[in-house]
Design a protein around this motif. Sequence first.
Motif, PDB file in Angstrom:
ATOM      1  N   VAL A 118      20.661 -28.687 -21.069  1.00  0.00           N
ATOM      2  CA  VAL A 118      21.448 -27.652 -21.734  1.00  0.00           C
ATOM      3  C   VAL A 118      22.854 -27.575 -21.145  1.00  0.00           C
ATOM      4  O   VAL A 118      23.844 -27.439 -21.872  1.00  0.00           O
ATOM      5  CB  VAL A 118      20.736 -26.289 -21.643  1.00  0.00           C
ATOM      6  CG1 VAL A 118      21.559 -25.193 -22.310  1.00  0.00           C
ATOM      7  CG2 VAL A 118      19.357 -26.373 -22.291  1.00  0.00           C
ATOM      8  N   ALA A 119      22.949 -27.700 -19.825  1.00  0.00           N
ATOM      9  CA  ALA A 119      24.251 -27.651 -19.160  1.00  0.00           C
ATOM     10  C   ALA A 119      25.162 -28.780 -19.618  1.00  0.00           C
ATOM     11  O   ALA A 119      26.399 -28.634 -19.639  1.00  0.00           O
ATOM     12  CB  ALA A 119      24.065 -27.711 -17.646  1.00  0.00           C
ATOM     13  N   PHE A 120      24.567 -29.907 -20.008  1.00  0.00           N
ATOM     14  CA  PHE A 120      25.341 -31.065 -20.463  1.00  0.00           C
ATOM     15  C   PHE A 120      26.278 -30.686 -21.606  1.00  0.00           C
ATOM     16  O   PHE A 120      27.442 -31.113 -21.642  1.00  0.00           O
ATOM     17  CB  PHE A 120      24.380 -32.173 -20.907  1.00  0.00           C
ATOM     18  CG  PHE A 120      25.064 -33.432 -21.364  1.00  0.00           C
ATOM     19  CD1 PHE A 120      25.627 -34.307 -20.448  1.00  0.00           C
ATOM     20  CD2 PHE A 120      25.149 -33.745 -22.713  1.00  0.00           C
ATOM     21  CE1 PHE A 120      26.272 -35.473 -20.865  1.00  0.00           C
ATOM     22  CE2 PHE A 120      25.786 -34.900 -23.144  1.00  0.00           C
ATOM     23  CZ  PHE A 120      26.342 -35.765 -22.220  1.00  0.00           C
ATOM     24  N   ALA A 121      25.787 -29.854 -22.532  1.00  0.00           N
ATOM     25  CA  ALA A 121      26.617 -29.437 -23.665  1.00  0.00           C
ATOM     26  C   ALA A 121      27.798 -28.586 -23.207  1.00  0.00           C
ATOM     27  O   ALA A 121      28.882 -28.632 -23.807  1.00  0.00           O
ATOM     28  CB  ALA A 121      25.774 -28.655 -24.665  1.00  0.00           C
ATOM     29  N   GLN A 122      27.601 -27.818 -22.141  1.00  0.00           N
ATOM     30  CA  GLN A 122      28.688 -27.000 -21.601  1.00  0.00           C
ATOM     31  C   GLN A 122      29.717 -27.858 -20.870  1.00  0.00           C
ATOM     32  O   GLN A 122      30.919 -27.602 -20.944  1.00  0.00           O
ATOM     33  CB  GLN A 122      28.103 -25.965 -20.633  1.00  0.00           C
ATOM     34  CG  GLN A 122      27.218 -24.919 -21.297  1.00  0.00           C
ATOM     35  CD  GLN A 122      27.968 -23.618 -21.524  1.00  0.00           C
ATOM     36  OE1 GLN A 122      28.085 -22.796 -20.640  1.00  0.00           O
ATOM     37  NE2 GLN A 122      28.486 -23.457 -22.739  1.00  0.00           N
ATOM     38  N   ARG A 123      29.239 -28.891 -20.185  1.00  0.00           N
ATOM     39  CA  ARG A 123      30.165 -29.742 -19.432  1.00  0.00           C
ATOM     40  C   ARG A 123      31.055 -30.554 -20.367  1.00  0.00           C
ATOM     41  O   ARG A 123      32.199 -30.859 -20.025  1.00  0.00           O
ATOM     42  CB  ARG A 123      29.373 -30.654 -18.488  1.00  0.00           C
ATOM     43  CG  ARG A 123      28.659 -29.862 -17.382  1.00  0.00           C
ATOM     44  CD  ARG A 123      28.183 -30.737 -16.236  1.00  0.00           C
ATOM     45  NE  ARG A 123      27.707 -29.909 -15.137  1.00  0.00           N
ATOM     46  CZ  ARG A 123      26.428 -29.625 -14.908  1.00  0.00           C
ATOM     47  NH1 ARG A 123      25.489 -30.142 -15.693  1.00  0.00           N
ATOM     48  NH2 ARG A 123      26.082 -28.841 -13.913  1.00  0.00           N
ATOM     49  N   ILE A 124      30.531 -30.887 -21.532  1.00  0.00           N
ATOM     50  CA  ILE A 124      31.327 -31.646 -22.502  1.00  0.00           C
ATOM     51  C   ILE A 124      32.587 -30.868 -22.879  1.00  0.00           C
ATOM     52  O   ILE A 124      33.658 -31.446 -23.082  1.00  0.00           O
ATOM     53  CB  ILE A 124      30.487 -31.980 -23.756  1.00  0.00           C
ATOM     54  CG1 ILE A 124      29.490 -33.088 -23.425  1.00  0.00           C
ATOM     55  CG2 ILE A 124      31.379 -32.400 -24.922  1.00  0.00           C
ATOM     56  CD1 ILE A 124      28.557 -33.428 -24.560  1.00  0.00           C
ATOM     57  N   ILE A 125      32.447 -29.537 -22.997  1.00  0.00           N
ATOM     58  CA  ILE A 125      33.606 -28.723 -23.366  1.00  0.00           C
ATOM     59  C   ILE A 125      34.284 -28.119 -22.137  1.00  0.00           C
ATOM     60  O   ILE A 125      35.079 -27.191 -22.239  1.00  0.00           O
ATOM     61  CB  ILE A 125      33.235 -27.628 -24.388  1.00  0.00           C
ATOM     62  CG1 ILE A 125      32.239 -26.639 -23.798  1.00  0.00           C
ATOM     63  CG2 ILE A 125      32.684 -28.254 -25.659  1.00  0.00           C
ATOM     64  CD1 ILE A 125      32.033 -25.408 -24.678  1.00  0.00           C
ATOM     65  N   GLN A 126      33.943 -28.656 -20.958  1.00  0.00           N
ATOM     66  CA  GLN A 126      34.616 -28.351 -19.694  1.00  0.00           C
ATOM     67  C   GLN A 126      34.504 -26.882 -19.282  1.00  0.00           C
ATOM     68  O   GLN A 126      35.460 -26.276 -18.812  1.00  0.00           O
ATOM     69  CB  GLN A 126      36.086 -28.785 -19.765  1.00  0.00           C
ATOM     70  CG  GLN A 126      36.234 -30.282 -19.996  1.00  0.00           C
ATOM     71  CD  GLN A 126      37.682 -30.732 -20.073  1.00  0.00           C
ATOM     72  OE1 GLN A 126      38.541 -30.018 -20.542  1.00  0.00           O
ATOM     73  NE2 GLN A 126      37.939 -31.945 -19.590  1.00  0.00           N
ATOM     74  N   LYS A 127      33.309 -26.321 -19.472  1.00  0.00           N
ATOM     75  CA  LYS A 127      33.051 -24.992 -18.944  1.00  0.00           C
ATOM     76  C   LYS A 127      32.960 -25.063 -17.418  1.00  0.00           C
ATOM     77  O   LYS A 127      32.532 -26.073 -16.861  1.00  0.00           O
ATOM     78  CB  LYS A 127      31.739 -24.441 -19.510  1.00  0.00           C
ATOM     79  CG  LYS A 127      31.796 -24.040 -20.980  1.00  0.00           C
ATOM     80  CD  LYS A 127      32.593 -22.766 -21.175  1.00  0.00           C
ATOM     81  CE  LYS A 127      32.553 -22.302 -22.617  1.00  0.00           C
ATOM     82  NZ  LYS A 127      33.355 -21.062 -22.814  1.00  0.00           N
ATOM     83  N   SER A 128      33.339 -23.999 -16.762  1.00  0.00           N
ATOM     84  CA  SER A 128      33.278 -23.979 -15.300  1.00  0.00           C
ATOM     85  C   SER A 128      31.831 -23.872 -14.830  1.00  0.00           C
ATOM     86  O   SER A 128      30.947 -23.439 -15.590  1.00  0.00           O
ATOM     87  CB  SER A 128      34.074 -22.781 -14.763  1.00  0.00           C
ATOM     88  OG  SER A 128      33.416 -21.563 -15.098  1.00  0.00           O
ATOM     89  N   ASN A 129      31.581 -24.253 -13.578  1.00  0.00           N
ATOM     90  CA  ASN A 129      30.232 -24.145 -13.030  1.00  0.00           C
ATOM     91  C   ASN A 129      29.740 -22.701 -13.046  1.00  0.00           C
ATOM     92  O   ASN A 129      28.553 -22.437 -13.262  1.00  0.00           O
ATOM     93  CB  ASN A 129      30.200 -24.694 -11.604  1.00  0.00           C
ATOM     94  CG  ASN A 129      30.304 -26.205 -11.577  1.00  0.00           C
ATOM     95  OD1 ASN A 129      29.899 -26.877 -12.523  1.00  0.00           O
ATOM     96  ND2 ASN A 129      30.834 -26.749 -10.491  1.00  0.00           N
ATOM     97  N   LYS A 130      30.649 -21.763 -12.832  1.00  0.00           N
ATOM     98  CA  LYS A 130      30.286 -20.347 -12.868  1.00  0.00           C
ATOM     99  C   LYS A 130      29.788 -19.955 -14.251  1.00  0.00           C
ATOM    100  O   LYS A 130      28.772 -19.258 -14.395  1.00  0.00           O
ATOM    101  CB  LYS A 130      31.491 -19.490 -12.468  1.00  0.00           C
ATOM    102  CG  LYS A 130      31.197 -18.002 -12.437  1.00  0.00           C
ATOM    103  CD  LYS A 130      32.429 -17.211 -12.017  1.00  0.00           C
ATOM    104  CE  LYS A 130      32.121 -15.713 -12.016  1.00  0.00           C
ATOM    105  NZ  LYS A 130      33.329 -14.920 -11.607  1.00  0.00           N
TER     106      LYS A 130
END
Length: 246
Positions: A118-130
């Motif tokens: 699930v986090a992979f989708a957030q990393r694609i759009i460069q969301k912060s770790n927080k």
Amino acid sequence: MDMSVNKKSKKTATDSNEIISLNNVSKAYSTGAPALKDIDLHINKGEFVFIVGDSGSGKSTLIKLLLRELTITSGEIRVMGYDLTRIRHRKIPKFRRNIGIVFQDFRLLKDRNVYENVAFAQRIIQKSNKEIRKNVPSILATVGLAGKYKAKPKQLSGGEQQRVALARALVNKPAILLADEPTGNLDPKNSWEIMKLLEQINENGTTVLVVTHNREVVNSMQKRVVTLKKGVIVSDEEKGGYIDED
């Protein structure tokens, strides 16, 4: 509002509540064979729509057009205000960030656990770790998988894998969710659980389009049903059902 097929009174991109608009859309493959012919389809924000029809009716082509994986042969197609006949190639990834998609075969990253899928989708759009640490557990709780975040896909049932796929599709809060045969690999109990989740997501404001062959689900849920046959919309009914083909 009458959402039936009506070529005499086409809607335009100025309709503020419209999120998907196809006007006289046709798609022919390189062989010249038509996949879609003169499609008029208008979907408002917050609608829940089933797209049904036999294999070869044009359902998959329609989904690919909405994602801008394919381009139309003629007509006009607008999604979330984007003119997909004119959108620049570099803007397509940004456009797709607003669309979540769930497939029949889950398409999870087998070497990563539920959280990382699930986090992979957030990393694609460069969301912060927080942001990721906040958003991923929240969406996993929404789909009923709060206690499964460390599990690998092979440790999950089919229904659980589809919930992970759904969480991944939703974590970026898309305006539109496309579900392509989301219950195709599931038993009846898990199928209904996934459909209830999709209904809940829709009630929270997301526009949901579901491509399916699941006759029982379509007939029971009484949503808007668009039926394709040989590339043509043959029926578009509010509170519709699965139409038997001749």
